[in-house]
Design an enzyme around this catalytic site. Structure first.
Site, PDB file in Angstrom:
ATOM      1  N   TYR A 158       0.199  10.200 -41.489  1.00  0.00           N
ATOM      2  CA  TYR A 158       1.336   9.382 -41.068  1.00  0.00           C
ATOM      3  C   TYR A 158       1.417   8.102 -41.901  1.00  0.00           C
ATOM      4  O   TYR A 158       2.385   7.862 -42.611  1.00  0.00           O
ATOM      5  CB  TYR A 158       1.195   9.006 -39.588  1.00  0.00           C
ATOM      6  CG  TYR A 158       1.702  10.022 -38.595  1.00  0.00           C
ATOM      7  CD1 TYR A 158       1.891  11.350 -38.943  1.00  0.00           C
ATOM      8  CD2 TYR A 158       1.978   9.655 -37.285  1.00  0.00           C
ATOM      9  CE1 TYR A 158       2.343  12.277 -38.017  1.00  0.00           C
ATOM     10  CE2 TYR A 158       2.434  10.582 -36.351  1.00  0.00           C
ATOM     11  CZ  TYR A 158       2.613  11.888 -36.730  1.00  0.00           C
ATOM     12  OH  TYR A 158       3.064  12.799 -35.819  1.00  0.00           O
ATOM     13  N   GLU A 176      -0.993  11.293 -27.762  1.00  0.00           N
ATOM     14  CA  GLU A 176      -2.164  10.585 -28.275  1.00  0.00           C
ATOM     15  C   GLU A 176      -2.512   9.385 -27.405  1.00  0.00           C
ATOM     16  O   GLU A 176      -3.674   9.095 -27.170  1.00  0.00           O
ATOM     17  CB  GLU A 176      -1.901  10.116 -29.703  1.00  0.00           C
ATOM     18  CG  GLU A 176      -3.029   9.301 -30.307  1.00  0.00           C
ATOM     19  CD  GLU A 176      -2.617   8.590 -31.579  1.00  0.00           C
ATOM     20  OE1 GLU A 176      -3.479   7.932 -32.177  1.00  0.00           O
ATOM     21  OE2 GLU A 176      -1.436   8.681 -31.969  1.00  0.00           O
ATOM     22  N   THR A 215      -0.204  -0.503 -33.032  1.00  0.00           N
ATOM     23  CA  THR A 215      -0.897  -1.775 -32.858  1.00  0.00           C
ATOM     24  C   THR A 215      -0.594  -2.376 -31.488  1.00  0.00           C
ATOM     25  O   THR A 215       0.339  -1.962 -30.791  1.00  0.00           O
ATOM     26  CB  THR A 215      -0.463  -2.782 -33.940  1.00  0.00           C
ATOM     27  OG1 THR A 215       0.919  -3.086 -33.740  1.00  0.00           O
ATOM     28  CG2 THR A 215      -0.669  -2.214 -35.332  1.00  0.00           C
ATOM     29  N   GLU A 247       0.788  -5.078 -30.927  1.00  0.00           N
ATOM     30  CA  GLU A 247       2.141  -5.640 -30.944  1.00  0.00           C
ATOM     31  C   GLU A 247       3.186  -4.553 -30.684  1.00  0.00           C
ATOM     32  O   GLU A 247       4.176  -4.783 -29.971  1.00  0.00           O
ATOM     33  CB  GLU A 247       2.396  -6.325 -32.291  1.00  0.00           C
ATOM     34  CG  GLU A 247       1.605  -7.605 -32.518  1.00  0.00           C
ATOM     35  CD  GLU A 247       0.113  -7.349 -32.752  1.00  0.00           C
ATOM     36  OE1 GLU A 247      -0.696  -8.236 -32.430  1.00  0.00           O
ATOM     37  OE2 GLU A 247      -0.239  -6.255 -33.255  1.00  0.00           O
TER      38      GLU A 247
END
Length: 771
Positions: free
Chosen positions: A126, A242, A382, A384
């Site tokens: 990815y 995931e 992340t 964020e």
């Protein structure tokens, strides 16, 4: 058999399997934070495959176990606690669900059995140098040439690519399409001509991640998953698989236990580090936060199962789990101290031919673990990015209540919504205000709320702490100032646990009918009377027998409604220890000085000077009854704080959505969104602690007391944070008394300092943990 019993039986089965089948050397490598190689992972994979447990979430038709979310949660936790390696996710939990959902019949028949058996090792293609969390920016190209796609580009941060047989890869097949369109999902054989890689050395000295170069790699069209140019849809589906379960509660609990053991062994200044007051409080905080994470994980799983979630559960759990795991790793490296200076990469690749590691070797390995764990707040999206998802989906309130609790909440809410004045419309209460004179207090009694938690023998409703918390949370949302916590909850629970003499029974019946006695307990030198017993220099109110009765002398501080209450329950020390005495308002030895308080309630200082009460006024020894009642009141106060905090979050969200600056609503700024998310996460964690404490088994008083202190400490910290952020995001308007915001903040401050603040309860939690 009940679901709980079935789950307990399943947990026992998993534990037995781990005891007998988990290789000892693998277990030691995991527990000692040693690096695992391909053969380590494959060995455990094959052991699980032989048992039929390697693919817990796969359907049976494809060879999976088809376990429920709760079973998978139990399995993951027990494996982590036992020191089992984690199964590598790229094949089992990432590409396999995509193939099942969107793959061709050939792809399912060919790839799924090879993933299941461990024959194929997969990696993820990815991320690129210019496309990390922003996958839509990827530039790897794939052009169609007959029956193949020709792929060129570069992937990076590719974990375990050096071991991989296959890679699932996102590549741009339509360069003229919009950013998130024109992307396809390809399955690439890593042995194909044109595939090369370069290992990337990480901060801990390892080489588990790689750059992968694709130079005109030819991929059969049969290896395209689904339709061309629809890879973004499949990628989002994969990421959802995931991220769920990413809290990794078992791993967090295992590492917390490791930290506690090392801190007990490590000597600093001549004593174990665990006994250092600052570090001990840090340990207590981490243990409380682990409790909160565990309970939040279970709550969000339950939401998902009943379809009541908001879609951000996976992101909430990933963020909370990774943040806590990193904080524990920070404490571990701090435990190592100067031993950390000796770290080298080989510390995570030590063999066991020379026996177990020495304590010094364990400490020297900690920096590697700490540095490697920086990755978990980056991969899979992340922190964020997770906050962006949470801000988009989860800032509204979610209902976790049962039907009965919801009915109770609705009934109380309807009354308050229709009859109770808003904070800014209320008149300041006089210092000697009588709570029983309030029409709302009478209404609460008529609704049965005064006796909700009292025994039926006293005219109560035999409700539990959970029901009291439902009422208190609703009271918090409406900023109810009547002393429900101090009278109906604290005094009611105390009286119900004292010897049931005639006087006590009368008092209980009176509360059920609308009386409002309050407890006078705080001393000039101690916020909690039981702590004053035996404390050097402490001065406690005293009780001496005289004339067939008792003389009370002493001072009590900050008693809510103390100047206006018609009856006081006073703690005082007699020959047998701390006892509870009833003092009527008109007693000539009683002087009360009432004044308005921080949170809109009146408080009083009370002076007892030769205050004579009759023999029956001694209601019993305080001791366990008082501590148990106080813990119930502490949990109820946490529930009230939940209501206040939810109201603050709602008001702040509404304000930043309506308020415009620089030509757009404040809520459009990412910094503002992330602050709202931080407020929500703090609220979710303390909600978990509060309801965990409310459900604690009364037959285990030590655990119940620890959970009450965990909730109170967590609540104090969360309330302080939400209050500060709410004022900040309201700007100058937040500094005025004209909005409800300030009133909620002041009530939260009062709750924080009632029946013990965060410092007190962190210390108490730690003390009870070692009892």
């Amino acid at each position: 058999m009940s679901n709980d019993a079935q789950l307990d039986g399943f947990r026992a089965e998993v534990r037995d399997f781990l005891r007998t089948k988990l290789p000892a050397d693998l277990r030691r490598k995991v527990l000692d934070h040693q690096r695992l190689d391909k053969q380590d992972f494959l060995r455990w994979h094959r052991i699980l495959h032989e048992r039929g447990w390697v693919a817990p979430s796969w359907p049976v038709e494809h060879g999976g176990a088809d376990w429920s979310i709760l079973q998978r949660n139990v399995f993951d936790e027990e494996c982590a606690l036992a020191g089992a390696p984690e199964t590598v996710p790229f094949g089992l939990r990432m590409v396999a669900p995509v193939i099942m959902a969107y793959g061709s019949a050939w792809q399912k028949s060919h790839f799924l059995p090879r993933i299941l058996s461990g024959q194929d090792w997969w990696c993820q293609g990815y991320s690129e140098p210019g496309a990390g969390s922003d996958l839509a920016s990827l530039s790897t190209r794939a052009r169609r040439e007959g029956e193949v796609f020709v792929v060129s580009g570069q992937k990076t941060w590719t974990t375990y690519a050096q071991y991989a047989d296959m890679m699932f890869c996102l590549a741009r097949t339509d360069p003229d399409a919009k950013a998130q369109e024109g992307i396809s999902f390809l399955l690439i054989d890593m042995r194909s001509p044109g595939v090369s890689l370069r290992p990337i050395r990480t901060l801990d000295g390892g080489e588990e991640i790689n750059e992968v170069f694709l130079d005109e790699v030819r991929v059969p069209v049969s290896h395209l998953v689904g339709d061309v140019d629809r890879g973004w849809t499949y990628a989002k589906y994969l990421l959802a698989h995931e991220r769920f379960g990413a809290a990794r509660v078992g791993r967090v609990k295992r590492e917390l236990g490791h930290l506690q053991r090392l801190a007990a062994q490590r000597k600093v200044d001549g004593r174990p580090l665990a006994e250092d007051p600052v570090f001990a409080q840090r340990l207590a905080q981490l243990e409380i936060d682990t409790l909160a994470l565990e309970q939040t994980n279970l709550r969000l799983i339950a939401r998902d199962q009943r379809g009541a979630g908001h879609g951000a559960e996976a992101s909430i759990l990933k963020y909370l789990g990774s943040t806590l795991a990193q904080r524990i790793s920070e404490a571990l490296v701090d435990t190592a101290g100067t031993h950390a200076l000796a770290y080298h990469s080989g510390a995570l690749e030590r063999g066991y031919a020379q026996g177990d590691p020495t304590p010094e070797e364990e400490l020297e390995a900690m920096p590697g673990f700490y540095l490697n764990l920086r990755k978990i707040s980056i991969y899979g999206g992340t922190d964020e990015v997770q906050k962006n998802i949470i801000a988009k989906l989860a800032l509204g309130a979610v209902d976790d209540s049962s039907e009965d609790q919801r009915a109770l909440d609705d009934a109380v809410g309807r009354y308050l919504q229709g009859e109770y004045p808003a904070p800014a419309a209320r008149e300041m209460l006089a210092g000697d205000a009588d709570p029983e004179a309030s029409p709302h207090w009478r209404a609460f009694a008529d609704m049965g709320l005064s006796g909700l938690g009292l025994p039926a023998s006293a005219g109560g409703m035999d409700g539990g702490l959970a029901e009291l918390c439902v009422v208190m949370e609703r009271f918090g949302r409406h900023l109810v100032t009547e002393p429900y916590d101090a009278s109906a909850v604290l005094c009611g629970q105390l009286l119900a646990r004292l010897p049931q003499g005639e006087r006590t029974r009368e008092l209980l019946a009176g509360i059920a009918q609308g009386a409002a006695p309050v407890l006078a307990h705080a001393e000039p030198d101690s916020d909690w009377p039981l702590d004053a017993l035996g404390a050097p220099g402490a001065i406690a109110a005293a009780a001496e027998p005289q004339g067939g009765g008792w003389l009370l002398n002493g001072i009590k501080r900050r008693v809510p409604y103390g100047a206006g209450a018609r009856q006081l329950l006073v703690t005082a020390r007699d020959a047998g220890g701390m006892a509870v005495f009833l003092v009527e308002a008109g007693n000539p030895g009683l002087r009360r000085e009432g004044r308005p308080g921080l949170d809109g309630r009146p408080y009083a200082d009370i002076v007892l000077t030769n205050c004579h009460v009759d023999a029956t006024a001694r209601l019993g020894s305080a001791g366990e009854a008082l501590e148990t009642a106080a813990d119930a009141a502490r949990v109820a106060l946490c529930a009230e704080a939940l209501g206040c905090m939810q109201a603050l979050l709602d008001a702040t969200r509404d304000h930043v959505s309506a308020r415009r600056q620089f030509g757009q609503p404040l809520v459009r700024f990412q910094a503002v969104q992330h602050r709202l998310v931080d407020m929500l996460l703090a609220l979710e964690q303390v909600r978990s602690l509060t309801w965990l404490a409310a459900a604690a088994d009364a037959s285990d008083p030590l655990r119940r007391a620890r959970l009450a202190s965990a909730a109170k400490a967590g609540c104090a910290q969360a309330a302080r944070y939400l209050g500060q952020q709410s004022i900040q995001l309201h700007g100058g308007m937040g500094m005025t008394d004209e909005l409800p915001v300030g009133h909620y903040v002041k009530r939260l401050l009062a709750i924080e300092h009632t029946l013990g603040d965060a410092r007190y309860h962190l210390n108490r939690y730690q003390r009870l943990a070692t009892a």
